[in-house]
Design an enzyme around this catalytic site. Structure first.
Site, PDB file in Angstrom:
ATOM      1  N   ASP A  70      28.956 -35.619 -23.617  1.00  0.00           N
ATOM      2  CA  ASP A  70      28.773 -36.865 -23.021  1.00  0.00           C
ATOM      3  C   ASP A  70      29.920 -36.537 -21.789  1.00  0.00           C
ATOM      4  O   ASP A  70      31.145 -37.176 -22.579  1.00  0.00           O
ATOM      5  CB  ASP A  70      28.605 -37.994 -23.796  1.00  0.00           C
ATOM      6  N   ARG A 111      14.043 -38.625 -20.851  1.00  0.00           N
ATOM      7  CA  ARG A 111      13.226 -38.578 -19.822  1.00  0.00           C
ATOM      8  C   ARG A 111      12.764 -37.039 -19.507  1.00  0.00           C
ATOM      9  O   ARG A 111      13.585 -36.211 -19.406  1.00  0.00           O
ATOM     10  CB  ARG A 111      13.750 -39.278 -18.544  1.00  0.00           C
ATOM     11  N   GLU A 137       4.227 -37.516 -16.401  1.00  0.00           N
ATOM     12  CA  GLU A 137       3.831 -37.974 -17.479  1.00  0.00           C
ATOM     13  C   GLU A 137       2.557 -38.953 -17.265  1.00  0.00           C
ATOM     14  O   GLU A 137       2.410 -39.823 -16.698  1.00  0.00           O
ATOM     15  CB  GLU A 137       5.066 -39.025 -18.318  1.00  0.00           C
ATOM     16  N   HIS A 152       4.496 -40.137 -25.573  1.00  0.00           N
ATOM     17  CA  HIS A 152       5.650 -41.099 -25.161  1.00  0.00           C
ATOM     18  C   HIS A 152       5.685 -42.234 -26.194  1.00  0.00           C
ATOM     19  O   HIS A 152       5.429 -43.317 -25.999  1.00  0.00           O
ATOM     20  CB  HIS A 152       5.576 -41.724 -23.758  1.00  0.00           C
ATOM     21  N   GLY A 176       9.276 -44.840 -28.095  1.00  0.00           N
ATOM     22  CA  GLY A 176       9.695 -46.193 -27.753  1.00  0.00           C
ATOM     23  C   GLY A 176       8.795 -47.165 -28.584  1.00  0.00           C
ATOM     24  O   GLY A 176       8.023 -46.932 -29.478  1.00  0.00           O
TER      25      GLY A 176
END
Length: 339
Positions: free
Chosen positions: A188, A249, A278, A297, A300
Site C-alpha cells: 500500500d 474491483r 460484470e 459479486h 459484499g
C-alpha cells in the site's frame, strides 16, 4: 454540530432508494428507530417515483438511502432545499455525488465500514481454503483424481499471505490473519511503518509480494492509477500452486493477461468475486477455464448482512440529531480514494 431544531422537534426524514432494495436494507427494526429519531414523512419512496413526491422532498431535512438511490445533483438539491444530512446505507458513493453536492457542504455518511465486514469474511475464508490448495483439490476430485497429497499445500502454518491495499477491508483481513501462524506481506503506497506494525504485517513492493505469497488477496480501490495494476508479469511470478483472490474491483486486474498466464500455468488458481465488465460476456474464457473460480459479486453485503449497513446509518443519524461527531462521514477527498 448543533441540533437541527429545538429539543422538542424531530427533523423530518425520508427513505429514498431503489424499490427492490428498501425493505432489504431498512428492515422493520431500523425503520422503527428512524421513526424514534425523526419524523418519517412517508413509507420508503422508490427513486423512480420521486417526481410524484416533490412536496415531501421539499420538506425533508434528513434522507436515508442506499442502492438505487437518487443522484445528488443540482436538480435534486433544488428539489430538497431543506436537506441537512444524507445517510447512504451502502458502500461507495462515487456514482451518486456531484460537484454541486460537494459544494453545498451537506454531510453525507455511508456504510462502507459495515459493508467491509462481509467482504473481509469472504476473503478470509477463501485465503484459508486456498492455503489448503482447496480449489486445486476440488478440480482434481471432479476428475476423479483422489490424492490428498497431490498438491504441496502450505496450510496456515509458516505460509505467506499477500494483502494488496490496507483500506478498511484489507485491515480487517490482516487483523484476522494475525490470529494464525502465517506471515503477512502488504502493499500500500499510502501506508506507513507504524500502521504496518499495528497490523503485524511487513510492507514490501508489489513485485516481492506476488513472488513470495502463497495466496494474494486484492483489496485495492478502482482508481485511474490502479486500473490494470495486476498485470501478467506479476501473476506469472507467483509461486507454484498459488492462488489469486479478488474481492475489490475487476478492473484492477488485467483480465486478458490473467487468462493468458493461467493457461500457461495450470498450477495457479484465481478466485474472482468481481470482474470487468460484470458479469463477464458469455464468450469470456473466465467462464470456462478450470483454474478460474467465479462468484457473482457476493462478497459484499447480502440478505441479512444488509441490515448491518442500515443500522450503521441509523446510528449515525442518532449522532447527527444529538449533535455528536459523525463517525462515517465521507468528504470529497476521501471519496476520491474509495472503490
Amino acid at each position: 454540530m448543533t441540533r437541527l431544531r429545538d429539543n422538542s422537534t424531530k427533523p423530518w426524514s425520508l427513505i429514498i432508494m431503489g424499490a427492490e432494495n428498501a425493505d432489504r436494507v431498512y428492515g422493520s427494526e431500523e425503520v422503527e428507530e428512524i421513526r424514534r429519531l425523526t419524523e418519517l414523512l412517508a413509507p420508503p419512496i422508490a427513486t423512480h417515483d420521486l417526481n410524484q413526491h416533490t412536496g415531501l422532498l421539499r420538506e425533508a431535512e434528513v434522507i436515508f438511502s442506499g442502492w438505487g438511490g437518487p443522484k445528488l445533483d443540482a436538480d435534486f438539491l433544488a428539489a430538497a432545499p431543506k436537506l441537512r444530512a444524507f445517510f447512504y446505507g451502502a458502500g461507495s458513493i462515487k456514482h451518486i455525488v456531484s460537484d454541486e453536492f460537494w459544494n453545498a457542504g451537506i454531510p453525507i455518511c455511508a456504510a462502507w465500514k459495515a459493508n467491509a465486514i462481509p467482504v473481509g469474511e469472504y476473503a478470509f475464508s477463501q485465503i484459508l481454503f486456498s492455503l489448503k490448495c482447496g480449489w486445486h483439490y476440488v478440480s482434481a476430485t471432479r476428475k476423479k483424481e483422489w490424492d490428498a497429497e497431490a498438491f504441496a499445500s502450505p496450510g496456515a502454518f509458516g505460509s505467506t499471505v499477500g494483502i494488496v491495499s490496507l483500506g478498511e477491508t484489507g485491515r480487517l483481513v490482516c487483523r484476522w490473519l494475525s490470529q494464525l501462524d502465517v506471515n503477512v506481506l502488504a502493499y500500500d503506497p499510502y501506508a506507513d511503518q507504524r500502521q504496518a506494525e499495528k497490523l503485524d504485517v511487513r510492507l514490501c513492493p508489489l513485485e516481492e509480494l506476488f513472488r513470495a505469497s502463497d495466496v494474494v488477496s486484492i483489496h485495492a480501490p478502482w482508481l485511474l492509477e490502479t486500473t490494470g495494476m495486476i498485470d501478467g508479469e506479476l501473476i506469472r511470478s507467483m509461486k507454484k500452486n498459488a492462488t489469486l483472490l479478488n474481492t475489490s474491483r475487476g478492473a484492477v486486474i488485467n483480465e486478458s493477461a490473467l487468462v493468458s498466464v493461467l493457461r500457461e500455468r495450470p498450477d495457479l488458481f484465481a478466485v474472482l468475486d468481481v470482474t470487468h465488465p460484470e458479469p463477464p460476456p458469455p464468450e469470456s474464457p473466465l467462464h470456462s477455464m478450470p483454474n478460474i473460480i467465479l462468484t457473482p459479486h457476493i462478497a459484499g453485503s447480502q440478505f441479512n448482512e444488509c441490515r448491518r449497513m442500515a443500522r450503521s446509518m441509523v446510528d449515525e443519524c442518532r449522532r447527527f440529531v444529538q449533535g455528536e461527531a459523525l463517525q462515517h462521514e465521507i468528504t470529497r477527498e476521501k471519496s476520491a480514494t474509495m472503490a
